[in-house]
Enzyme design. Structure first.
Site, PDB file in Angstrom:
ATOM      1  N   SER A 143       0.674  -1.173  -0.105  1.00  0.00           N
ATOM      2  CA  SER A 143      -0.259  -0.304   0.050  1.00  0.00           C
ATOM      3  C   SER A 143       0.793   1.145   0.090  1.00  0.00           C
ATOM      4  CB  SER A 143      -1.235  -0.061   1.572  1.00  0.00           C
ATOM      5  OG  SER A 143      -1.957   1.631   1.379  1.00  0.00           O
ATOM      6  N   TYR A 156      -2.490  -1.060  10.924  1.00  0.00           N
ATOM      7  CA  TYR A 156      -2.489  -1.176   9.157  1.00  0.00           C
ATOM      8  C   TYR A 156      -0.914  -0.642   8.008  1.00  0.00           C
ATOM      9  CZ  TYR A 156      -3.863  -1.377   4.384  1.00  0.00           C
ATOM     10  OH  TYR A 156      -4.409  -1.369   2.855  1.00  0.00           O
ATOM     11  N   LYS A 160       1.822  -2.806   6.232  1.00  0.00           N
ATOM     12  CA  LYS A 160       2.642  -3.196   4.962  1.00  0.00           C
ATOM     13  C   LYS A 160       4.310  -3.054   4.774  1.00  0.00           C
ATOM     14  CE  LYS A 160      -2.025  -3.980   2.811  1.00  0.00           C
ATOM     15  NZ  LYS A 160      -2.099  -5.334   2.206  1.00  0.00           N
TER      16      LYS A 160
HETATM   17  P1  NAD Z   1     -11.834  -5.314   0.253  1.00  0.00           P
HETATM   18  O1  NAD Z   1     -11.748  -5.378   2.036  1.00  0.00           O
HETATM   19  O2  NAD Z   1     -12.532  -4.980  -0.342  1.00  0.00           O
HETATM   20  O3  NAD Z   1     -11.907  -7.270  -0.581  1.00  0.00           O
HETATM   21  C1  NAD Z   1     -10.277  -8.051   0.460  1.00  0.00           C
HETATM   22  C2  NAD Z   1     -11.378  -9.311   0.267  1.00  0.00           C
HETATM   23  O4  NAD Z   1     -10.699 -10.194   1.162  1.00  0.00           O
HETATM   24  C3  NAD Z   1     -12.753  -9.311   0.431  1.00  0.00           C
HETATM   25  O5  NAD Z   1     -13.624 -10.936  -0.367  1.00  0.00           O
HETATM   26  C4  NAD Z   1     -12.763 -10.356   1.746  1.00  0.00           C
HETATM   27  O6  NAD Z   1     -13.521 -11.609   2.073  1.00  0.00           O
HETATM   28  C5  NAD Z   1     -11.326 -11.197   1.827  1.00  0.00           C
HETATM   29  N1  NAD Z   1     -10.999 -11.494   3.009  1.00  0.00           N
HETATM   30  C6  NAD Z   1     -10.706 -10.918   3.929  1.00  0.00           C
HETATM   31  N2  NAD Z   1     -10.062 -11.631   4.771  1.00  0.00           N
HETATM   32  C7  NAD Z   1      -9.324 -12.384   4.600  1.00  0.00           C
HETATM   33  C8  NAD Z   1      -9.210 -13.825   4.819  1.00  0.00           C
HETATM   34  N3  NAD Z   1      -8.431 -13.747   6.003  1.00  0.00           N
HETATM   35  N4  NAD Z   1      -8.588 -14.811   4.505  1.00  0.00           N
HETATM   36  C9  NAD Z   1      -9.089 -14.682   3.226  1.00  0.00           C
HETATM   37  N5  NAD Z   1      -9.729 -14.316   2.122  1.00  0.00           N
HETATM   38  C10 NAD Z   1     -10.189 -12.756   3.360  1.00  0.00           C
HETATM   39  O7  NAD Z   1     -10.611  -4.869  -0.114  1.00  0.00           O
HETATM   40  P2  NAD Z   1      -9.360  -3.953  -0.950  1.00  0.00           P
HETATM   41  O8  NAD Z   1      -9.736  -2.967  -1.528  1.00  0.00           O
HETATM   42  O9  NAD Z   1     -10.103  -4.935  -2.669  1.00  0.00           O
HETATM   43  O10 NAD Z   1      -8.129  -4.517  -0.676  1.00  0.00           O
HETATM   44  C11 NAD Z   1      -7.492  -5.566  -1.064  1.00  0.00           C
HETATM   45  C12 NAD Z   1      -5.528  -6.157  -1.108  1.00  0.00           C
HETATM   46  O11 NAD Z   1      -5.096  -3.989  -1.394  1.00  0.00           O
HETATM   47  C13 NAD Z   1      -5.759  -5.467   0.588  1.00  0.00           C
HETATM   48  O12 NAD Z   1      -4.879  -6.380   1.352  1.00  0.00           O
HETATM   49  C14 NAD Z   1      -5.580  -4.007   1.055  1.00  0.00           C
HETATM   50  O13 NAD Z   1      -5.175  -4.234   1.819  1.00  0.00           O
HETATM   51  C15 NAD Z   1      -4.763  -3.418   0.184  1.00  0.00           C
HETATM   52  N6  NAD Z   1      -5.546  -2.140  -0.117  1.00  0.00           N
HETATM   53  C16 NAD Z   1      -6.508  -2.155  -0.596  1.00  0.00           C
HETATM   54  C17 NAD Z   1      -5.814   0.089  -0.662  1.00  0.00           C
HETATM   55  C18 NAD Z   1      -7.550   0.379  -1.182  1.00  0.00           C
HETATM   56  O14 NAD Z   1      -7.835   1.825  -0.919  1.00  0.00           O
HETATM   57  N7  NAD Z   1      -9.200  -0.055  -0.722  1.00  0.00           N
HETATM   58  C19 NAD Z   1      -5.528   0.372  -1.048  1.00  0.00           C
HETATM   59  C20 NAD Z   1      -3.394  -0.018  -0.142  1.00  0.00           C
HETATM   60  C21 NAD Z   1      -3.399  -1.274  -0.560  1.00  0.00           C
END
Ligand code: NAD
Length: 260
Positions: A143, A156, A160
């Site tokens: 991230s 968080y 990361k």
């Molecule tokens: P989201 O919450 O929309 O989706 C996450 C998915 O992971 C969901 O389908 C959930 O069911 C699944 N999940 C959660 N815990 C789990 C577990 N223990 N085992 C298996 N599956 C699990 O999240 P997102 O925004 O799509 O983020 C995806 C990745 O990108 C994450 O690692 C997040 O930290 C990273 N990220 C997101 C953003 C953002 O702005 N959305 C920014 C930087 C990094």
């Protein structure tokens, strides 16, 4: 886009958000895709979408915080799809944590999923690549908060930064096996995770959801929040042959928030 054929990708957290977008993109790139999620119903819906569009896919249940569950899920995908070439440790959780509110439970859950999930996914990938007799690619969700500390995200951001450290270390450790390890660092992506973070921040400040999103969006050079497909394009490069000479990197795909 470089088309691939006969290759298999395993994606955690593929049931929604960035993971779903990665599944769609890699399927279009030619990968057979294992959609892994703790929510099997959503992973199944995504796999069905890929199959309906002419791709090859399956859904598997996984809890990335549980090492045995990750090993079992990867083996199941190898059995169903006949191989493994790319494993994407995408699943993550993002609790808002003003420093005085952090509890042992929040700390443990977030580290178990975001850091444990990367470690167990890496181990399971190495085991599968070795048994299949070839190398492969491991790609981790980092991230912009893994590059710069973000307010109210001590836990968080900590996870990361750890992912970036693990990415660099495993890149060195696994190179002799023909395995590359890279990470992607999204900024503010319009997914259910980000919508909840913005709502929580708004609630903590007696403000609206729009205000919450704006707090995160206002410093983006390109002046728009990211769509999940923006991130999936970057992961497509990391998963494909054009990134073969790249390892240990954490690529920032944030619309211009962090400059190193
Ligand atoms: P989201 O919450 O929309 O989706 C996450 C998915 O992971 C969901 O389908 C959930 O069911 C699944 N999940 C959660 N815990 C789990 C577990 N223990 N085992 C298996 N599956 C699990 O999240 P997102 O925004 O799509 O983020 C995806 C990745 O990108 C994450 O690692 C997040 O930290 C990273 N990220 C997101 C953003 C953002 O702005 N959305 C920014 C930087 C990094």
């Amino acid at each position: 886009m470089t088309k691939v054929s006969g290759k298999v990708a395993f994606i955690t957290g593929a049931g929604q958000g960035i993971g779903e977008a990665i599944a769609l993109r890699l399927s279009q790139d030619g990968f057979a895709v294992a959609c892994a999620d703790i929510n099997l119903a959503s992973a199944t819906a995504v796999a069905e979408k890929l199959i309906a569009a002419g791709g090859t896919a399956c859904a598997v249940s996984v809890n990335v915080g549980d090492r045995d569950s990750v090993f079992a899920a990867v083996q199941k995908a190898v059995d169903k799809l006949g191989g493994l070439d790319v494993l994407i440790n995408n699943a993550g959780v993002a609790p808002i944590t003003p420093i005085e509110d952090i509890t042992p439970e929040i700390y443990r859950t977030c580290f178990d999923v975001n850091v444990g999930g990367v470690l167990w996914g890496t181990q399971a990938a190495v085991k599968a690549f070795k048994s299949l007799g070839h190398g492969g690619k491991i790609i981790n969700a980092c991230s912009q908060a893994g590059q710069v500390g973000n307010p109210d995200l001590a836990v968080y951001s900590g996870t990361k930064f750890a992912v970036r450290g693990i990415t660099q270390t495993t890149a060195r450790d696994l190179a002799p096996l023909g395995i590359t390890v890279n990470a992607y660092c999204p900024g503010i992506v319009n997914t259910p995770m980000m919508q909840k973070v913005a709502q929580d921040l708004a609630d903590n400040n007696n403000e609206t959801f729009e205000w919450g999103m704006e707090q995160f969006a206002k410093n983006i050079s390109l002046k728009r929040v990211s769509e999940p497909s923006d991130v999936a394009s970057c992961v497509s490069f990391l998963a494909g042959p054009d990134s073969d000479y790249m390892t240990g990197q954490a690529v920032i795909i944030d619309g211009g928030m962090v400059f190193n």
